[in-house]
Design a protein around this motif. Structure first.
Motif, PDB file in Angstrom:
ATOM      1  N   VAL A 208      46.810 -21.634  69.451  1.00 31.15           N
ATOM      2  CA  VAL A 208      47.663 -22.826  69.284  1.00 31.15           C
ATOM      3  C   VAL A 208      48.353 -22.723  67.918  1.00 31.15           C
ATOM      4  CG1 VAL A 208      47.655 -25.341  68.968  1.00 31.15           C
ATOM      5  CG2 VAL A 208      46.288 -24.314  70.799  1.00 31.15           C
ATOM      6  N   GLU A 209      47.548 -22.370  66.918  1.00 31.24           N
ATOM      7  CA  GLU A 209      48.093 -22.272  65.563  1.00 31.24           C
ATOM      8  C   GLU A 209      49.141 -21.153  65.460  1.00 31.24           C
ATOM      9  OE1 GLU A 209      44.933 -22.559  62.611  1.00 31.24           O
ATOM     10  OE2 GLU A 209      46.189 -21.298  61.319  1.00 31.24           O
ATOM     11  N   TRP A 210      48.793 -19.977  66.009  1.00 31.79           N
ATOM     12  CA  TRP A 210      49.744 -18.846  65.927  1.00 31.79           C
ATOM     13  C   TRP A 210      51.034 -19.174  66.665  1.00 31.79           C
ATOM     14  CZ3 TRP A 210      45.468 -14.900  67.677  1.00 31.79           C
ATOM     15  CH2 TRP A 210      44.555 -14.740  66.632  1.00 31.79           C
ATOM     16  N   ALA A 211      50.914 -19.878  67.789  1.00 33.35           N
ATOM     17  CA  ALA A 211      52.116 -20.245  68.555  1.00 33.35           C
ATOM     18  C   ALA A 211      52.931 -21.278  67.782  1.00 33.35           C
ATOM     19  CB  ALA A 211      51.731 -20.783  69.925  1.00 33.35           C
ATOM     20  N   ASN A 212      52.250 -22.289  67.248  1.00 38.20           N
ATOM     21  CA  ASN A 212      52.969 -23.333  66.511  1.00 38.20           C
ATOM     22  C   ASN A 212      53.713 -22.763  65.309  1.00 38.20           C
ATOM     23  OD1 ASN A 212      52.195 -25.263  68.301  1.00 38.20           O
ATOM     24  ND2 ASN A 212      50.573 -26.137  67.015  1.00 38.20           N
ATOM     25  N   GLU A 213      53.056 -21.832  64.600  1.00 34.94           N
ATOM     26  CA  GLU A 213      53.699 -21.212  63.430  1.00 34.94           C
ATOM     27  C   GLU A 213      55.013 -20.539  63.821  1.00 34.94           C
ATOM     28  OE1 GLU A 213      50.728 -18.447  62.152  1.00 34.94           O
ATOM     29  OE2 GLU A 213      49.551 -19.980  61.109  1.00 34.94           O
ATOM     30  N   ARG A 214      55.069 -20.086  65.070  1.00 33.66           N
ATOM     31  CA  ARG A 214      56.266 -19.362  65.546  1.00 33.66           C
ATOM     32  C   ARG A 214      57.200 -20.232  66.385  1.00 33.66           C
ATOM     33  NH1 ARG A 214      52.156 -16.312  64.765  1.00 33.66           N
ATOM     34  NH2 ARG A 214      52.509 -14.228  63.900  1.00 33.66           N
ATOM     35  N   ASN A 215      56.870 -21.520  66.469  1.00 32.39           N
ATOM     36  CA  ASN A 215      57.652 -22.420  67.318  1.00 32.39           C
ATOM     37  C   ASN A 215      57.594 -22.013  68.790  1.00 32.39           C
ATOM     38  OD1 ASN A 215      58.892 -24.789  67.232  1.00 32.39           O
ATOM     39  ND2 ASN A 215      60.750 -24.089  66.172  1.00 32.39           N
ATOM     40  N   LYS A 216      56.443 -21.514  69.201  1.00 31.13           N
ATOM     41  CA  LYS A 216      56.239 -21.075  70.586  1.00 31.13           C
ATOM     42  C   LYS A 216      55.255 -22.028  71.274  1.00 31.13           C
ATOM     43  CE  LYS A 216      58.400 -17.129  69.752  1.00 31.13           C
ATOM     44  NZ  LYS A 216      59.692 -16.823  70.373  1.00 31.13           N
ATOM     45  N   ILE A 217      55.062 -21.754  72.563  1.00 35.75           N
ATOM     46  CA  ILE A 217      54.073 -22.501  73.351  1.00 35.75           C
ATOM     47  C   ILE A 217      52.809 -21.650  73.422  1.00 35.75           C
ATOM     48  CG2 ILE A 217      53.604 -23.332  75.712  1.00 35.75           C
ATOM     49  CD1 ILE A 217      56.660 -23.737  75.990  1.00 35.75           C
ATOM     50  N   SER A 218      51.650 -22.288  73.596  1.00 36.78           N
ATOM     51  CA  SER A 218      50.431 -21.508  73.823  1.00 36.78           C
ATOM     52  C   SER A 218      49.801 -21.917  75.153  1.00 36.78           C
ATOM     53  CB  SER A 218      49.435 -21.719  72.678  1.00 36.78           C
ATOM     54  OG  SER A 218      49.255 -23.099  72.455  1.00 36.78           O
ATOM     55  N   ALA A 219      49.017 -21.011  75.723  1.00 32.77           N
ATOM     56  CA  ALA A 219      48.407 -21.294  77.029  1.00 32.77           C
ATOM     57  C   ALA A 219      47.140 -20.472  77.236  1.00 32.77           C
ATOM     58  CB  ALA A 219      49.397 -20.981  78.147  1.00 32.77           C
ATOM     59  N   PHE A 220      46.295 -20.966  78.137  1.00 29.74           N
ATOM     60  CA  PHE A 220      45.100 -20.234  78.574  1.00 29.74           C
ATOM     61  C   PHE A 220      45.484 -19.737  79.970  1.00 29.74           C
ATOM     62  CE2 PHE A 220      40.157 -20.870  78.908  1.00 29.74           C
ATOM     63  CZ  PHE A 220      40.005 -19.501  78.889  1.00 29.74           C
ATOM     64  N   ALA A 221      46.047 -18.517  80.007  1.00 33.50           N
ATOM     65  CA  ALA A 221      46.798 -18.074  81.189  1.00 33.50           C
ATOM     66  C   ALA A 221      45.950 -17.761  82.412  1.00 33.50           C
ATOM     67  CB  ALA A 221      47.644 -16.866  80.825  1.00 33.50           C
TER      68      ALA A 221
ATOM     69  N   SER B 131      43.044 -28.198  72.352  1.00 34.37           N
ATOM     70  CA  SER B 131      43.776 -28.948  73.379  1.00 34.37           C
ATOM     71  C   SER B 131      45.287 -28.903  73.159  1.00 34.37           C
ATOM     72  CB  SER B 131      43.292 -30.403  73.423  1.00 34.37           C
ATOM     73  OG  SER B 131      43.550 -31.003  72.181  1.00 34.37           O
ATOM     74  N   GLY B 132      45.721 -28.187  72.146  1.00 33.91           N
ATOM     75  CA  GLY B 132      47.157 -27.999  71.910  1.00 33.91           C
ATOM     76  C   GLY B 132      47.790 -26.981  72.838  1.00 33.91           C
ATOM     77  N   ILE B 133      46.996 -26.332  73.683  1.00 35.54           N
ATOM     78  CA  ILE B 133      47.614 -25.402  74.650  1.00 35.54           C
ATOM     79  C   ILE B 133      48.369 -26.211  75.710  1.00 35.54           C
ATOM     80  CG2 ILE B 133      45.940 -23.530  74.334  1.00 35.54           C
ATOM     81  CD1 ILE B 133      44.752 -24.488  77.094  1.00 35.54           C
TER      82      ILE B 133
END
Ligand code: BMA
Length: 389
Positions: free
Chosen positions: A292-305, A333-335
């Motif tokens: 979640v953090e790595w995605a947010n830093e990049r302005n991306k979405i995160s998921a548990f695929a 829960s930020g995914i």
């Protein structure tokens, strides 16, 4: 305070221009936000899906299920059916599809799903407001084996490789498949495309031991560029999904990362953490928080695929394990979504290979409880994800 007319006028101009600046910069931000997808030419619905999923992720987690409309534990290809709906009262919010075997004249997936029927289910899910994601257990390009053939294969398909031209015909097939997915107004249906997954493990021909960093990155980048620039496919968001566990350590996770310009969603797959009597659920929660953090830093979405516990031996798995993984570390829960794997048809496959409850299974009441949790969203609670606010 006394002001001259001139001062009042200047102040007025200042306030007005500040407003104009803030208005235009507000629009500008909005505009930029719509441009955040890998594919700059992504359709309006695809960009809207990106923005809306990203927004929704701050308060909700969408639940997804693989092959949900195609078959279930004890039925095969029956209109309207869904194990998830029958167990919980709603279809899932996210639908996973698998196009393994898609090439030349093959009409049926490796899991015996007709590609034409799959297109129909994708349309059906979209019309109800659901989200579709596609994975690809791609055949071996050299041996013609399946994706689990661990003969190294990536060098053969990237530009300069002996099978590059054949590989392009497979991508052509996928491009045609994607461009044939249209809503009732003729708009293209957005797809979360998740190729070359679990590459930090070594069980696929694009796996860790099989592939150098340069070749994996070249494979990914070629795929994105070919689909968008050459084939004009503009309804895809790209999901990067290494295997979890050790693969979630930053160095390992990022070792073969194709770059922010090539990835829309940072995800991972993980089954192992739910085995071994849940010993790793807390750790898994921290790992989810990490992406979640790595995605947010990049302005991306995160998921548990991709995840699940095969055959749900613990009937409380959905709340005791999955929900715990999503909430133990509050940041997890930020995914945007979590997807459990398919409910293989027992009669066809003669094995208990299912990951969602079906009506009558001991886990169904608990899955219903999971669905009722405020954090979790099934299809009937979805906002319109395909329009920008
Ligand atoms: C695996 C198993 C296989 C299936 C493959 C692709 O995890 O479910 O039986 O063929 O996914 O869907």
């Amino acid at each position: 305070m006394h002001m001259t007319k001139q001062k009042i006028c200047l102040l007025f101009v200042a306030i007005l221009s500040a407003n104009i600046i803030s208005c235009s910069s507000g629009k500008e931000e909005n505009h930029n936000e719509l441009q955040l997808t890998v594919d700059q030419k992504a359709t309006a619905e695809t960009k809207a899906l990106f923005t809306n999923l990203k927004d929704l992720a701050s308060s909700k987690v969408l639940y997804g299920h693989q092959d949900d409309l195609a078959y279930g534990y004890n039925w095969w290809s029956e209109p309207g059916r869904s194990d998830v709906k029958e167990a919980t009262g709603s279809y899932p919010a996210v639908y996973g599809w698998e196009i393994g075997d898609l090439r030349q004249d093959v009409e049926v997936s490796l899991d015996s799903v007709k590609f034409e029927s799959m297109k129909g289910w994708i349309k059906e899910a979209y019309e109800r407001g659901g989200v579709n994601t596609i994975s690809w257990h791609m055949n071996h390009p050299v041996t013609d084996g399946d994706s689990w053939d661990t003969t190294p294969g990536v060098a053969a398909v990237i530009p300069g490789g002996a099978q590059h031209e054949t590989f392009k015909t497979w991508l052509d097939k996928f491009a045609a498949f994607s461009q044939d997915l249209k809503g009732k107004d003729g708009e293209l249906i957005p797809i979360l495309f998740r190729p070359y997954h679990e590459h930090t493990g070594s069980w696929f021909w694009w796996g860790d031991e099989q592939t150098s960093v340069e070749d994996y990155v070249a494979l990914w980048r070629f795929t994105v560029e070919y689909l968008t620039d050459e084939k004009g496919v503009h309804n895809l968001l790209y999901v990067y999904s290494p295997d979890g566990g050790a693969g979630t350590r930053f160095d390992k996770y990022m070792q073969k990362y194709p770059g922010d310009d090539y990835v829309d969603i940072l995800a991972f797959d993980d089954y192992g953490s739910f085995m071994d009597e849940n010993k790793r659920v807390e750790e898994l929660s921290d790992e989810l928080a990490q992406i979640v953090e790595w995605a947010n830093e990049r302005n991306k979405i995160s998921a548990f695929a991709e995840t699940g516990l095969e055959a749900l031996p613990n009937p409380q798995w959905f709340t005791e394990s999955l929900l715990k993984a999503l909430t133990y570390n509050p940041k997890a829960s930020g995914i945007a979504y979590v997807l459990t794997w398919r409910n293989a048809n027992f009669e066809k496959e003669q094995r208990d290979h299912f990951y969602a409850s079906y009506e009558g299974h001991a886990s169904a009441p608990d899955m219903k409880k999971f669905r009722d949790d405020d954090l979790i969203v099934f299809e009937d609670e979805l906002p319109d994800l395909y329009k920008t606010k």
